[in-house]
Enzyme design. Structure first.
Site, mmCIF file in Angstrom:
data_model
loop_
_atom_site.group_PDB
_atom_site.id
_atom_site.type_symbol
_atom_site.label_atom_id
_atom_site.label_comp_id
_atom_site.label_asym_id
_atom_site.label_seq_id
_atom_site.Cartn_x
_atom_site.Cartn_y
_atom_site.Cartn_z
ATOM 1 N N GLU A 179 10.393 9.493 3.143
ATOM 2 C CA GLU A 179 10.631 11.440 4.173
ATOM 3 C C GLU A 179 8.754 10.755 4.322
ATOM 4 O OE1 GLU A 179 10.004 13.960 0.855
ATOM 5 O OE2 GLU A 179 12.311 14.350 0.936
ATOM 6 N N GLU A 328 19.355 12.408 1.251
ATOM 7 C CA GLU A 328 19.205 13.030 0.150
ATOM 8 C C GLU A 328 20.008 14.948 -0.303
ATOM 9 O OE1 GLU A 328 15.360 12.820 -1.425
ATOM 10 O OE2 GLU A 328 15.233 11.039 0.143
HETATM 11 C C1 GLA Z 1 12.431 13.877 -1.850
HETATM 12 C C2 GLA Z 1 11.846 12.810 -2.453
HETATM 13 C C3 GLA Z 1 12.772 12.196 -3.531
HETATM 14 C C4 GLA Z 1 12.639 13.149 -4.561
HETATM 15 C C5 GLA Z 1 12.923 14.762 -4.077
HETATM 16 C C6 GLA Z 1 13.540 15.514 -4.728
HETATM 17 O O1 GLA Z 1 13.404 14.302 -0.898
HETATM 18 O O2 GLA Z 1 12.503 11.690 -0.828
HETATM 19 O O3 GLA Z 1 11.737 11.122 -4.153
HETATM 20 O O4 GLA Z 1 11.113 13.606 -5.162
HETATM 21 O O5 GLA Z 1 12.499 14.977 -2.700
HETATM 22 O O6 GLA Z 1 13.694 17.116 -4.062
#
Ligand code: GLA
Length: 695
Positions: A179, A328
């Protein structure tokens, strides 16, 4: 209005033929031997557990049809506990054991979480905020994306990983970092900013002219004088800062790609995980060096609304214009909202199939199990701290089983649409720098135009305005505020070739330096439209429009309204503003919407932000004129229809409602989840049907 009323009865046959002719041959995001075409996965952190626990985790994953695990993206200190000293045993074990359980691996480079030895020894790698404050160790993303030393160290760990796992048959791909988000204003970043500006403008005089620096005595004598600021500055500087940030994330990616690619099989893809509508950088630029797109799909509102999520999937698909991954998503709830209420039972499945319907080939849950300590102890997981299933595990198990059932039919397929919505980071940034009307959120406006388009056409591509447009019958640009001449020429060519271009309010105001076009809006499209914007107004009260042609309905809008002016006889006024408190006198009786036929093509300009009902009616008209029919007629509102086509054709019906719905199919189809041939389906609340059309 009942949407089915608009449709032709032969629409399905026509739509199928149109789509089959255009489906790209190689649709899949990735292709590798033996792996199932649709994958369910989880983010998994074997560095936190002993080998016996790791082995048990894999058994429990396999039992839920989980065929994918993303590992290592925060495990730098486990892989390189001290500089140049590597520990691979735990990761070797996890990957080898995963292979035994048919769990494929995506390796994350761990650069979002540098170890303490690194930031202690090289404090110059720490991110610096705008006011010169360095980040400290202890959270994550504390690095500077521009730091030369950090890039050297990031290259080192990525290369060491690739040398070890680049030919591992169980590793299917790489996620760079995690991210991308934070800008940095450290000395390296500032020096690169100045060099970037010099490279872009050549001479300081050129920059001064294009940025209009006479304004507020901003004139610069040399590039080193130019501040690095993300807000409260000349809009030209702000736009260039975002371009610089985009290019810096691109070269940050290239640095790691140059470490991985020479050491990895070509079949291993390289991506990063982006964040939906996040606009910190231009994702089209960053994706130009990545193999596939992947995003993290979290529901950020207490109640799930299908449309912004659907649009974000389509946005992500548009980065590479091919299938993508959901890297994710939430196993029912997150830990970072004010109140982390769960998705209802059934909605995790609803979201998973929505992702597949919009072109995802993998859906990964964050996370498999919680770390025993750390900031995310309350986040949703698939198993509890002792490793046994929590309630949502059963739903994911069902999804896994369904992906296995439907995978073969969906293999090599992708969503195909003949309608495009143009999404442009420059325009979003430019509007956000100077909203003028606080409620003019460019993403909300984009989603407002997307929603009826998606409902009626049942397929929308969300793409950059510079993407090829010839395959689209209708192109809608909700607020194309920044419109460089080259993009305008591209749009003009589209209309002249017979396409219908619809522009929303605020379009065509600025050039690529965020300077006003000397013509009024839509700037370089003024001549094509044969009309222009006389004046724009931010609204406190709503406005009402009346149709010029008899028989049309009144329209309603809010937030923004522009007074339009047709400039030649070929340009028709479709609607005018009615006197109302919102119109403030200036808009009374003035044109609100213009359209002009250009050969077989058409350009339409909507001067206000219409409300949902008005937009639905307008959209139905545009689609009818463009001869775009839905794939499946007479579908109840709230049931999303997604199609993926390739060799075969699969329809996914997703009920986003809390009550059950019955859908009659125009022809018999194979129910891939329940089996058998069906001519109608019953969808329970949040229910899904996956149907294969006869070939
Ligand atoms: C983000 C991060 C993850 C985690 C999630 C929790 O997407 O990439 O490592 O912290 O949030 O929702």
């Amino acid at each position: 209005m009942h949407r089915g009323a608009l449709l032709r009865s032969d629409s399905l046959v026509g739509a199928v033929a149109a789509i089959l002719c255009c489906a790209p041959a190689r649709a899949q995001a990735t292709q590798y031997k033996d792996a199932p075409p649709l994958l369910v996965g989880a983010a998994w952190y074997p560095e936190q557990w002993d080998e016996a626990t790791v082995d048990r985790d894999l058994e429990t994953m396999e039992a839920a049809h989980i065929h994918l695990a993303r590992v290592a993206e925060f495990a730098w200190s486990a892989m390189e506990p001290s500089e140049g000293h590597y520990e691979w045993a735990w990761l070797d074990h996890a990957i080898a054991e995963a292979a035994k359980h048919h769990v494929y691996i995506v390796l994350g480079t761990p650069t979002a979480a540098p170890p303490a030895w690194l930031t202690t020894k090289y404090p110059e790698t720490l991110r610096m905020d705008e006011n010169g404050q360095r980040a400290e160790h202890g959270n994550r993303q504390q690095f500077s994306f521009a730091s030369t030393k950090y890039r050297e160290l990031a290259h080192g760990i990525a290369q060491a990983m690739a040398k070890r796992y680049g030919h591992n048959p169980n590793v299917v791909g790489w996620q760079l970092d995690n991210e991308y988000a934070e800008d940095s204003f450290d000395p390296d970043a500032r020096a690169q900013w100045h060099a970037w500006l010099k490279q872009k403008y050549g001479t300081i005089d050129r920059l001064n002219t294009l940025w209009t620096t006479q304004y507020w005595s901003q004139t610069y004598d040399n590039f080193d004088e130019i501040p690095a600021r993300p807000k409260e500055e000349n809009p030209a500087l702000l736009l260039d800062w975002r371009h610089f940030v985009s290019d810096t994330w691109k070269s940050y990616s290239e640095n790691q790609i140059s470490a991985i690619r020479p050491n990895a099989d070509a079949r291993q893809f390289i991506t990063t995980n982006t964040m939906g509508w996040f606009d910190g950088f231009d994702s089209y630029v960053v994706h130009s060096v990545l193999d596939i797109a992947a995003w993290d799909d979290y529901v950020s509102t207490p109640v799930f609304d299908w449309a912004p999520n659907a649009a974000a999937h389509d946005l992500t698909r548009g980065y590479k214009q091919k299938n993508f991954w959901v890297m994710e998503t939430e196993p029912a709830f997150v830990n970072w909202r004010k109140t982390n209420n769960p998705l209802a039972k059934g909605q995790v499945r609803e979201l998973a199939w929505q992702a597949i319907g919009h072109g995802a080939d993998a859906v990964e849950y964050w996370q498999w199990r919680a770390a025993m300590n750390g900031q995310e102890q309350y986040h949703g997981t698939l198993v509890g701290p002792e490793g046994k299933p929590v309630p949502v595990y059963a739903e994911v198990e069902q999804i896994g089983a369904e992906f296995e059932k439907a995978g073969k039919a969906l293999s090599g397929t992708t969503p195909v649409s003949n309608v495009a919505l143009l999404h442009d980071f420059n325009s979003r940034w430019a509007i956000d720098f100077q909203r003028h009307a606080a409620k003019f959120d460019p993403v909300e406006e984009l989603v407002a135009f997307y929603r009826p388009l998606r409902e009626d056409a049942q397929g929308v591509d969300v793409i950059s305005p510079t993407a090829a447009l010839d395959r689209y019958k209708l192109v809608v640009a909700p607020a194309l505020n920044v419109l460089p001449q080259a993009t305008a020429d591209h749009l003009i060519a589209y209309v002249k070739q017979g396409g219908h271009l619809v522009l929303g309010p605020r379009s065509g105001m600025k050039n690529e330096y965020d300077a006003l076009w000397p013509e009024r809006q839509p700037g370089p499209l003024e001549e094509l439209l044969g009309g222009r914007v006389q004046e724009f107004y931010a609204l406190e009260e709503p406005v009402t429009t009346t149709p010029v042609v008899d028989g049309g309905a009144e329209g309603h809008g809010a937030v923004w309204a522009e007074l339009l002016e047709p400039m030649n006889d070929a340009t028709a006024t479709i609607a005018k503003y009615k006197p109302s408190p919102g119109s403030a006198g200036w808009l009374d009786g003035q044109p609100a919407m213009l359209t002009r036929q250009v050969g077989k093509g058409r350009i339409t300009y909507v001067g206000f932000w219409p409300d949902a009902a008005t937009l639905a009616a307008m959209t139905a008209g545009w689609l009818k004129d463009a001869d775009v029919a839905p794939l499946l007629p007479n579908v109840p509102e709230g049931v999303e229809v997604c199609e993926r086509a390739g060799v075969g054709r699969v329809l996914m019906l997703i009920n986003h409602l809390t009550e059950s719905k019955h859908v009659v199919l125009p022809a018999g189809m194979t129910d891939l989840l329940k089996g058998g041939s069906v001519s109608s389906v019953d969808l329970e609340k949040y229910g899904v049907a996956v149907l294969e059309a006869a070939r």
